[in-house]
Design an enzyme around this catalytic site. Structure first.
Site, PDB file in Angstrom:
ATOM      1  N   SER A 217       7.205  36.763  20.932  1.00 30.90           N
ATOM      2  CA  SER A 217       7.915  35.893  20.003  1.00 30.90           C
ATOM      3  C   SER A 217       6.913  35.206  19.077  1.00 30.90           C
ATOM      4  O   SER A 217       6.095  35.865  18.459  1.00 30.90           O
ATOM      5  CB  SER A 217       8.757  34.909  20.808  1.00 30.90           C
ATOM      6  OG  SER A 217       9.867  34.519  20.065  1.00 30.90           O
ATOM      7  N   LYS A 221       3.621  36.951  17.125  1.00 33.45           N
ATOM      8  CA  LYS A 221       3.120  36.869  15.751  1.00 33.45           C
ATOM      9  C   LYS A 221       1.611  36.651  15.829  1.00 33.45           C
ATOM     10  O   LYS A 221       0.826  37.238  15.074  1.00 33.45           O
ATOM     11  CB  LYS A 221       3.761  35.690  15.001  1.00 33.45           C
ATOM     12  CG  LYS A 221       5.295  35.641  15.001  1.00 33.45           C
ATOM     13  CD  LYS A 221       5.796  34.454  14.177  1.00 33.45           C
ATOM     14  CE  LYS A 221       7.169  33.902  14.544  1.00 33.45           C
ATOM     15  NZ  LYS A 221       8.288  34.788  14.579  1.00 33.45           N
ATOM     16  N   GLN A 264      15.532  35.417  10.249  1.00 29.87           N
ATOM     17  CA  GLN A 264      14.550  34.400   9.864  1.00 29.87           C
ATOM     18  C   GLN A 264      13.786  34.847   8.613  1.00 29.87           C
ATOM     19  O   GLN A 264      13.338  35.990   8.515  1.00 29.87           O
ATOM     20  CB  GLN A 264      13.564  34.196  11.004  1.00 29.87           C
ATOM     21  CG  GLN A 264      12.546  33.109  10.725  1.00 29.87           C
ATOM     22  CD  GLN A 264      11.811  32.679  11.973  1.00 29.87           C
ATOM     23  OE1 GLN A 264      11.543  33.509  12.846  1.00 29.87           O
ATOM     24  NE2 GLN A 264      11.499  31.415  12.064  1.00 29.87           N
ATOM     25  N   GLU A 272      10.021  25.314   9.683  1.00 29.68           N
ATOM     26  CA  GLU A 272      10.207  25.216  11.138  1.00 29.68           C
ATOM     27  C   GLU A 272       8.938  24.842  11.886  1.00 29.68           C
ATOM     28  O   GLU A 272       8.959  24.073  12.844  1.00 29.68           O
ATOM     29  CB  GLU A 272      10.746  26.548  11.695  1.00 29.68           C
ATOM     30  CG  GLU A 272      11.020  26.465  13.190  1.00 29.68           C
ATOM     31  CD  GLU A 272      11.445  27.790  13.825  1.00 29.68           C
ATOM     32  OE1 GLU A 272      12.064  28.621  13.161  1.00 29.68           O
ATOM     33  OE2 GLU A 272      11.152  27.959  15.024  1.00 29.68           O
ATOM     34  N   TRP A 319      18.030  37.377  14.446  1.00 31.46           N
ATOM     35  CA  TRP A 319      16.996  36.458  13.973  1.00 31.46           C
ATOM     36  C   TRP A 319      15.629  37.154  13.861  1.00 31.46           C
ATOM     37  O   TRP A 319      14.808  36.837  13.002  1.00 31.46           O
ATOM     38  CB  TRP A 319      16.920  35.277  14.952  1.00 31.46           C
ATOM     39  CG  TRP A 319      16.116  34.095  14.492  1.00 31.46           C
ATOM     40  CD1 TRP A 319      14.998  33.592  15.091  1.00 31.46           C
ATOM     41  CD2 TRP A 319      16.376  33.260  13.364  1.00 31.46           C
ATOM     42  NE1 TRP A 319      14.550  32.496  14.406  1.00 31.46           N
ATOM     43  CE2 TRP A 319      15.380  32.267  13.338  1.00 31.46           C
ATOM     44  CE3 TRP A 319      17.359  33.241  12.365  1.00 31.46           C
ATOM     45  CZ2 TRP A 319      15.323  31.275  12.355  1.00 31.46           C
ATOM     46  CZ3 TRP A 319      17.298  32.249  11.382  1.00 31.46           C
ATOM     47  CH2 TRP A 319      16.290  31.287  11.398  1.00 31.46           C
ATOM     48  N   HIS A 355      15.505  37.627  25.533  1.00 33.55           N
ATOM     49  CA  HIS A 355      14.326  37.516  24.679  1.00 33.55           C
ATOM     50  C   HIS A 355      13.071  37.435  25.555  1.00 33.55           C
ATOM     51  O   HIS A 355      12.990  36.608  26.458  1.00 33.55           O
ATOM     52  CB  HIS A 355      14.482  36.246  23.832  1.00 33.55           C
ATOM     53  CG  HIS A 355      13.428  36.088  22.779  1.00 33.55           C
ATOM     54  ND1 HIS A 355      12.941  37.135  22.037  1.00 33.55           N
ATOM     55  CD2 HIS A 355      12.796  34.982  22.325  1.00 33.55           C
ATOM     56  CE1 HIS A 355      12.032  36.684  21.176  1.00 33.55           C
ATOM     57  NE2 HIS A 355      11.925  35.381  21.335  1.00 33.55           N
TER      58      HIS A 355
HETATM   59  C1  MCU Z   1      10.564  35.105  17.293  1.00 35.30           C
HETATM   60  O1  MCU Z   1       9.723  33.965  17.345  1.00 35.30           O
HETATM   61  C2  MCU Z   1      10.203  32.645  17.226  1.00 35.30           C
HETATM   62  C3  MCU Z   1      11.009  32.460  15.963  1.00 35.30           C
HETATM   63  O2  MCU Z   1      10.202  32.771  14.853  1.00 35.30           O
HETATM   64  C4  MCU Z   1      11.478  31.022  15.879  1.00 35.30           C
HETATM   65  O3  MCU Z   1      12.300  30.828  14.739  1.00 35.30           O
HETATM   66  C5  MCU Z   1      12.225  30.607  17.099  1.00 35.30           C
HETATM   67  O4  MCU Z   1      12.447  29.248  17.028  1.00 35.30           O
HETATM   68  O5  MCU Z   1      11.431  30.838  18.233  1.00 35.30           O
HETATM   69  C6  MCU Z   1      11.016  32.157  18.446  1.00 35.30           C
HETATM   70  C7  MCU Z   1      10.202  32.076  19.704  1.00 35.30           C
HETATM   71  O6  MCU Z   1       9.014  31.889  19.659  1.00 35.30           O
HETATM   72  O7  MCU Z   1      10.897  32.067  20.847  1.00 35.30           O
HETATM   73  C8  MCU Z   1      10.197  31.867  22.052  1.00 35.30           C
END
Ligand code: MCU
Length: 405
Positions: A217, A221, A264, A272, A319, A355
């Site tokens: 997630s 990145k 997103q 954010e 997302w 997720h």
């Molecule tokens: C997918 O990564 C992120 C996403 O970019 C955010 O918008 C969300 O709030 O959190 C995701 C994440 O890191 O989930 C653990």
């Protein structure tokens, strides 16, 4: 490679990381103009195979220059600059932990420690490969591979906008002025310092040229950025990284604006959190300005070539930008293909599932990437598949793929 899942039997070369963090930019490469005029390209991905001045990339040597240009563009406009190894650096290994002290002068240092879970099974080689894990992971790590855990939040916090400039990285470099790195780049810097320490400590028993990095997630990145900015990293495994990872900004924007899907975008992400540099705010100020960014994430992934990259995605979450990831990673594969190593990049999109859970159907895929890039074994890494009902749209990638191999 496009459109379908391919399982070709061909086994190409085995691979390891380079022995330098970042190849020095060859002298003959054209410098980035300081007054670069940004052109709007909203419905097409920036062409990896042309320099900004329109010149074509025709050889491996020219690709080195273009890759250096792409790296600099990412630093300047999106991620912030990655500082090189600081002049003060020492490390110590005790109790299965690597302790790193590094700084700009003797009275300006930071200390961070990373626990190392040793490989439970020995390979034929004396030194074990390792994986740097951002936070924690569900990726099935082979028993021959040691695990190094980096507490990324301590390096650069990522709670929300108030995290800007908070963390050890900023204690060292300050949080304004020349320090432009957002959290993803700060973590990449810390990963590189871990590899420096592994190089200095053969007694840890880890081969610094067989190191992988992973995260899920937001941390996925980060894994992508670490792999793109340290050529010693042999294998990069971003899990469900979505927009800001293996999705391209422009295609994610298209999902939201034109396809009406809640994906997103750059505009959302700059409000954010602090993953990117403050310079990137300019491109996220509305849902149009991202077209001005002179790079996109197919090129970030492409910076990892010819090293290994296996990224996963999950159709359970719009997302994450399902189609955007598919389009973007297919575009990235053009770079791996140009360099003669299309199967050094894998992309696997399944789900829906929780997720960051690791589904069973991806186990053999990730195992093949570990085998080939960390364990020095032959393995079939032709993995390019989606369960998504997406159509690859070639109008986003209107370039010819040169043979640079
Ligand atoms: C997918 O990564 C992120 C996403 O970019 C955010 O918008 C969300 O709030 O959190 C995701 C994440 O890191 O989930 C653990």
């Amino acid at each position: 490679m496009r459109y379908t899942s391919l399982l070709l039997g061909a086994f190409a070369t085995l691979a390891a990381g380079s022995n330098v963090e970042r190849t020095a930019v060859p002298k003959h490469c054209t410098k980035l103009p300081s007054d670069l005029e940004l052109k709007n390209q909203t419905y097409v991905l920036p062409d990896p195979f042309h320099f900004l001045n329109g010149r074509k990339v025709k050889s491996t040597a020219q690709w080195q220059c273009r890759a250096a240009q792409i790296r600099e563009l990412f630093e300047k406009y999106e991620l912030g600059y990655k500082p090189s190894k600081p002049p003060v650096f020492s490390s110590m290994f005790s109790n299965d932990t690597l302790h790193i002290v590094t700084g700009l002068s003797d009275d300006n240092t930071i200390t961070f420690s990373v626990p190392i879970d040793p490989a439970s099974k020995q390979t034929k080689k004396k030194k074990a490969p390792a994986i740097i894990v951002y936070g924690g992971t569900t990726v099935p790590i082979p028993p021959q591979v040691a695990t190094i855990t980096l507490n990324v939040d301590a390096i650069a916090q990522q709670n929300d906008q108030s995290s800007r400039g908070v963390g050890l990285f900023y204690d060292l470099y300050g949080s304004s002025g020349d320090t432009t790195a957002g959290a993803l780049m700060a973590w990449a810097w810390a990963s590189s310092r871990i590899i420096d320490a592994l190089e200095a400590h053969p007694e840890v028993g880890i081969d610094p040229q067989r190191v992988a990095v992973t995260g899920c997630s937001r941390n996925g990145k980060g894994a992508m950025v670490a792999g793109a900015f340290d050529e010693r990293i042999a294998l990069t495994i971003p899990q469900e990284s979505g927009s800001g990872g293996d999705a391209c900004w422009r295609t994610s924007r298209d999902m939201l604006v034109n396809q009406g899907l809640l994906t997103q975008t750059a505009q959302e992400i700059v409000g954010e959190n602090v993953w990117f540099s403050e310079a990137f705010d300019y491109f996220g100020r509305d849902n149009y300005t991202v077209g001005l960014l002179p790079v996109d994430h197919h090129e970030l992934a492409g910076l990892i070539a010819p090293r290994g990259l296996y990224s996963t995605s999950n159709v359970g979450f719009l997302w994450l930008g399902g189609w955007s990831c598919w389009e973007c990673m297919n575009a990235a594969n053009d770079i791996f293909t140009a360099l003669g190593v299309p199967d050094h990049q894998g992309f696997s999109q399944d789900g829906p599932h929780d997720h960051c859970a690791f589904p069973d159907d991806q186990r053999s895929e990730v195992a093949a990437f570990f085998s080939r890039f960390l364990l020095g074994r032959e393995a079939d890494t032709n993995v390019f598949r989606t369960v998504g009902n997406w159509t690859f749209d070639p109008s986003w990638t209107p370039w010819a793929v040169p043979d640079l191999s």
